[in-house]
Design a protein around this motif. Structure first.
Motif, PDB file in Angstrom:
ATOM      1  N   VAL A 183       0.911  -1.139   0.000  1.00 33.87           N
ATOM      2  CA  VAL A 183       0.000   0.000   0.000  1.00 33.87           C
ATOM      3  C   VAL A 183       0.948   1.184   0.000  1.00 33.87           C
ATOM      4  CG1 VAL A 183      -1.734   1.310   1.270  1.00 33.87           C
ATOM      5  CG2 VAL A 183      -1.843  -1.197   1.240  1.00 33.87           C
ATOM      6  N   GLN A 184       0.935   1.942  -1.104  1.00 35.40           N
ATOM      7  CA  GLN A 184       1.865   3.048  -1.262  1.00 35.40           C
ATOM      8  C   GLN A 184       1.219   4.133  -2.116  1.00 35.40           C
ATOM      9  OE1 GLN A 184       5.309   1.688  -3.413  1.00 35.40           O
ATOM     10  NE2 GLN A 184       4.138   1.153  -5.228  1.00 35.40           N
ATOM     11  N   HIS A 185       1.851   5.289  -2.162  1.00 36.41           N
ATOM     12  CA  HIS A 185       1.349   6.369  -3.012  1.00 36.41           C
ATOM     13  C   HIS A 185       1.781   6.125  -4.451  1.00 36.41           C
ATOM     14  CE1 HIS A 185      -0.293   8.948   0.117  1.00 36.41           C
ATOM     15  NE2 HIS A 185       0.733   8.582   0.857  1.00 36.41           N
ATOM     16  N   LEU A 186       0.820   6.227  -5.365  1.00 38.03           N
ATOM     17  CA  LEU A 186       1.107   6.111  -6.793  1.00 38.03           C
ATOM     18  C   LEU A 186       1.968   7.282  -7.253  1.00 38.03           C
ATOM     19  CD1 LEU A 186      -2.385   5.126  -8.213  1.00 38.03           C
ATOM     20  CD2 LEU A 186      -0.250   3.938  -8.740  1.00 38.03           C
ATOM     21  N   ARG A 187       2.605   7.096  -8.401  1.00 33.56           N
ATOM     22  CA  ARG A 187       3.320   8.213  -9.021  1.00 33.56           C
ATOM     23  C   ARG A 187       3.095   8.187 -10.526  1.00 33.56           C
ATOM     24  NH1 ARG A 187       7.940   4.740  -7.905  1.00 33.56           N
ATOM     25  NH2 ARG A 187       8.881   4.169  -9.902  1.00 33.56           N
ATOM     26  N   ARG A 188       3.114   9.343 -11.136  1.00 33.86           N
ATOM     27  CA  ARG A 188       2.931   9.465 -12.594  1.00 33.86           C
ATOM     28  C   ARG A 188       4.219   9.128 -13.340  1.00 33.86           C
ATOM     29  NH1 ARG A 188      -2.504   9.738 -13.724  1.00 33.86           N
ATOM     30  NH2 ARG A 188      -3.509  11.189 -12.315  1.00 33.86           N
ATOM     31  N   GLU A 189       5.355   9.516 -12.778  1.00 37.66           N
ATOM     32  CA  GLU A 189       6.637   9.369 -13.448  1.00 37.66           C
ATOM     33  C   GLU A 189       7.182   7.952 -13.319  1.00 37.66           C
ATOM     34  OE1 GLU A 189       6.163  11.435 -10.750  1.00 37.66           O
ATOM     35  OE2 GLU A 189       5.428  13.077 -11.982  1.00 37.66           O
ATOM     36  N   ALA A 190       8.044   7.568 -14.256  1.00 34.45           N
ATOM     37  CA  ALA A 190       8.663   6.244 -14.209  1.00 34.45           C
ATOM     38  C   ALA A 190       9.634   6.139 -13.034  1.00 34.45           C
ATOM     39  CB  ALA A 190       9.391   5.958 -15.523  1.00 34.45           C
ATOM     40  N   ALA A 191      10.442   7.179 -12.827  1.00 33.16           N
ATOM     41  CA  ALA A 191      11.456   7.138 -11.767  1.00 33.16           C
ATOM     42  C   ALA A 191      10.902   7.721 -10.469  1.00 33.16           C
ATOM     43  CB  ALA A 191      12.682   7.924 -12.198  1.00 33.16           C
ATOM     44  N   PRO A 192      11.261   7.104  -9.338  1.00 33.48           N
ATOM     45  CA  PRO A 192      10.800   7.652  -8.053  1.00 33.48           C
ATOM     46  C   PRO A 192      11.457   9.006  -7.771  1.00 33.48           C
ATOM     47  CG  PRO A 192      12.225   5.730  -7.718  1.00 33.48           C
ATOM     48  CD  PRO A 192      12.064   5.905  -9.188  1.00 33.48           C
ATOM     49  N   PRO A 193      10.723   9.916  -7.141  1.00 30.84           N
ATOM     50  CA  PRO A 193      11.302  11.226  -6.825  1.00 30.84           C
ATOM     51  C   PRO A 193      12.246  11.125  -5.630  1.00 30.84           C
ATOM     52  CG  PRO A 193       9.125  11.059  -5.882  1.00 30.84           C
ATOM     53  CD  PRO A 193       9.352   9.790  -6.666  1.00 30.84           C
ATOM     54  N   LEU A 197       4.777  12.875  -3.312  1.00 30.91           N
ATOM     55  CA  LEU A 197       3.808  11.830  -3.679  1.00 30.91           C
ATOM     56  C   LEU A 197       2.620  11.763  -2.721  1.00 30.91           C
ATOM     57  CD1 LEU A 197       6.208   8.910  -4.645  1.00 30.91           C
ATOM     58  CD2 LEU A 197       5.115  10.564  -6.152  1.00 30.91           C
ATOM     59  N   ARG A 198       2.727  12.398  -1.578  1.00 32.76           N
ATOM     60  CA  ARG A 198       1.698  12.262  -0.538  1.00 32.76           C
ATOM     61  C   ARG A 198       0.304  12.662  -1.023  1.00 32.76           C
ATOM     62  NH1 ARG A 198       1.868  11.256   4.830  1.00 32.76           N
ATOM     63  NH2 ARG A 198       4.079  11.579   5.100  1.00 32.76           N
ATOM     64  N   ASN A 207      -0.871  12.081  -3.975  1.00 41.78           N
ATOM     65  CA  ASN A 207      -1.349  11.091  -4.942  1.00 41.78           C
ATOM     66  C   ASN A 207      -2.165  10.003  -4.240  1.00 41.78           C
ATOM     67  OD1 ASN A 207       0.032  12.507  -6.864  1.00 41.78           O
ATOM     68  ND2 ASN A 207       1.621  10.977  -7.181  1.00 41.78           N
ATOM     69  N   PRO A 208      -3.044   9.336  -4.990  1.00 45.00           N
ATOM     70  CA  PRO A 208      -3.855   8.272  -4.382  1.00 45.00           C
ATOM     71  C   PRO A 208      -2.998   7.120  -3.856  1.00 45.00           C
ATOM     72  CG  PRO A 208      -4.592   8.770  -6.632  1.00 45.00           C
ATOM     73  CD  PRO A 208      -3.329   9.513  -6.410  1.00 45.00           C
ATOM     74  N   LEU A 209      -3.569   6.385  -2.916  1.00 48.19           N
ATOM     75  CA  LEU A 209      -2.908   5.173  -2.429  1.00 48.19           C
ATOM     76  C   LEU A 209      -3.156   4.030  -3.412  1.00 48.19           C
ATOM     77  CD1 LEU A 209      -3.584   5.103   1.422  1.00 48.19           C
ATOM     78  CD2 LEU A 209      -1.380   5.398   0.271  1.00 48.19           C
ATOM     79  N   GLU A 210      -2.116   3.250  -3.608  1.00 49.88           N
ATOM     80  CA  GLU A 210      -2.156   2.110  -4.517  1.00 49.88           C
ATOM     81  C   GLU A 210      -2.009   0.819  -3.727  1.00 49.88           C
ATOM     82  OE1 GLU A 210       0.682   0.127  -7.962  1.00 49.88           O
ATOM     83  OE2 GLU A 210       1.520   1.612  -6.594  1.00 49.88           O
ATOM     84  N   GLU A 241      -4.901   4.833 -17.571  1.00 49.51           N
ATOM     85  CA  GLU A 241      -4.459   6.097 -16.999  1.00 49.51           C
ATOM     86  C   GLU A 241      -2.937   6.112 -16.943  1.00 49.51           C
ATOM     87  OE1 GLU A 241      -6.340   6.853 -13.197  1.00 49.51           O
ATOM     88  OE2 GLU A 241      -8.336   6.444 -13.996  1.00 49.51           O
ATOM     89  N   PRO A 242      -2.325   7.306 -16.952  1.00 52.80           N
ATOM     90  CA  PRO A 242      -0.861   7.406 -16.909  1.00 52.80           C
ATOM     91  C   PRO A 242      -0.313   7.268 -15.491  1.00 52.80           C
ATOM     92  CG  PRO A 242      -1.818   9.595 -17.122  1.00 52.80           C
ATOM     93  CD  PRO A 242      -2.970   8.615 -17.124  1.00 52.80           C
ATOM     94  N   TRP A 243       0.344   6.146 -15.222  1.00 52.46           N
ATOM     95  CA  TRP A 243       1.013   5.908 -13.943  1.00 52.46           C
ATOM     96  C   TRP A 243       2.359   5.265 -14.238  1.00 52.46           C
ATOM     97  CZ3 TRP A 243      -1.153   8.423 -10.162  1.00 52.46           C
ATOM     98  CH2 TRP A 243      -2.540   8.594 -10.121  1.00 52.46           C
ATOM     99  N   TYR A 244       3.361   5.579 -13.442  1.00 50.70           N
ATOM    100  CA  TYR A 244       4.700   4.998 -13.587  1.00 50.70           C
ATOM    101  C   TYR A 244       5.257   5.161 -14.999  1.00 50.70           C
ATOM    102  CZ  TYR A 244       3.575   3.074  -9.035  1.00 50.70           C
ATOM    103  OH  TYR A 244       3.217   2.938  -7.715  1.00 50.70           O
ATOM    104  N   GLY A 245       4.892   6.260 -15.665  1.00 48.76           N
ATOM    105  CA  GLY A 245       5.398   6.532 -16.993  1.00 48.76           C
ATOM    106  C   GLY A 245       4.812   5.648 -18.082  1.00 48.76           C
ATOM    107  N   MET A 246       3.718   4.948 -17.780  1.00 46.77           N
ATOM    108  CA  MET A 246       3.078   4.052 -18.744  1.00 46.77           C
ATOM    109  C   MET A 246       1.574   4.287 -18.734  1.00 46.77           C
ATOM    110  SD  MET A 246       4.991   0.460 -17.792  1.00 46.77           S
ATOM    111  CE  MET A 246       5.048   0.685 -16.014  1.00 46.77           C
ATOM    112  N   SER A 247       0.895   3.733 -19.720  1.00 48.68           N
ATOM    113  CA  SER A 247      -0.568   3.758 -19.739  1.00 48.68           C
ATOM    114  C   SER A 247      -1.037   2.437 -19.131  1.00 48.68           C
ATOM    115  CB  SER A 247      -1.070   3.901 -21.179  1.00 48.68           C
ATOM    116  OG  SER A 247      -2.469   3.979 -21.180  1.00 48.68           O
ATOM    117  N   LEU A 248      -1.602   2.497 -17.929  1.00 50.46           N
ATOM    118  CA  LEU A 248      -1.933   1.287 -17.180  1.00 50.46           C
ATOM    119  C   LEU A 248      -3.429   1.173 -16.927  1.00 50.46           C
ATOM    120  CD1 LEU A 248       0.968   1.367 -14.561  1.00 50.46           C
ATOM    121  CD2 LEU A 248       0.816  -0.032 -16.631  1.00 50.46           C
TER     122      LEU A 248
END
Length: 188
Positions: free
Chosen positions: A80-90, A96-97, A99-102, A163-170
Motif C-alpha cells: 500500500v503506497q502512493h502512486l506516481r505518474r513518473e517512471a522514476a521515483p522522486p 507523492l503524498r 497522490n492516491p494510495l495504490e 491512466e498514466p502511472w509509472y510513466g506508462m498507460s496502465l
C-alpha cells in the motif's frame, strides 16, 4: 512498521534480510514481465529495499514481504503506497503524498494459482481503509496482465480505464471505502 497476518501469510515490512528472497523473485522474467519488462539485478533489488524503507519512515506504509507461514519462504511482495505518474521515483517522497494510495502485489511463480495474491490484497485493503483511513484505493496493471485483473475483480474493484502511472498507460481499478464496507456487510 506494521506486521500483518492472514491465514497463510505474515506480511513483514521489507528490509535487508529479505534481499535474497526478493531478488530470487524479481530476477525472474515471468515476474517482471508486466512490471518493468526486465529482470532486476541484485543491486536494483537492494535499491528497491532502501527506497521502501524511506517510504515506511515517511508514510507509515509501503512494501511488505509476503512470508508463507508453512514454509517460511518469501512467497511474494505486496504494497500500500502512493502512486506516481513518473517512471522514476522522486528524491522527495513528500511530493507523492497528495497522490492516491495504490494496492500492489507480485508473487514468486512457485506460489502462483494458490489464492495468495487475493489473500494478501484483502488484508492490505483492510489495513489501508481501517488503519490509514483511506477513502479510496487504486490498483494498476499492465493491460495484458489478466491474472492481476482477476484479483482486482475479486476485491470488488471497478475498472476506470487506462491512466498514466509509472510513466506508462496502465489499466486502473478503484475501490472506495464505502463500497468495501457495503461488500463486507453483504458477506455477513
Amino acid at each position: 512498521m506494521t506486521v500483518l497476518f492472514t491465514e497463510r501469510l505474515r506480511l513483514e515490512p521489507l528490509s535487508e534480510r529479505h534481499l535474497d528472497g526478493l531478488h530470487a523473485m524479481n530476477s525472474r522474467p515471468e515476474v517482471m514481465r508486466y512490471i518493468s519488462g526486465e529482470p532486476e539485478t541484485r543491486e536494483q533489488t537492494a535499491e528497491m529495499i532502501a527506497r521502501v524503507q524511506r517510504c515506511w519512515a515517511a508514510w507509515g506504509t509501503s512494501w511488505w514481504a509476503l512470508i508463507e507461514l508453512q514454509s517460511g519462504r518469501l512467497a511474494g511482495a505486496g504494497a500500500v503506497q502512493h502512486l506516481r505518474r513518473e517512471a522514476a521515483p522522486p528524491t522527495d517522497l513528500e511530493t507523492l503524498r497528495s497522490n492516491p494510495l495504490e494496492l500492489g502485489w507480485r508473487l514468486h511463480p512457485d506460489f502462483w494459482r494458490r489464492g495468495l495474491a487475493s489473500e494478501a490484497a484483502e488484508r492490505m485493503t483492510a489495513f489501508a481503509f481501517n488503519d490509514l483511513s483511506a477513502a479510496e484505493l487504486l490498483a494498476v496493471r499492465h493491460p495484458d496482465n489478466v491474472a492481476s485483473g482477476r484479483v482486482m475483480d475479486r476485491l470488488g474493484m471497478q475498472f476506470r480505464g487506462l491512466e498514466p502511472w509509472y510513466g506508462m498507460s496502465l489499466a486502473t481499478h478503484s475501490l472506495t471505502k464505502a463500497a468495501w464496507q457495503r461488500a463486507g456487510a453483504a458477506e455477513h
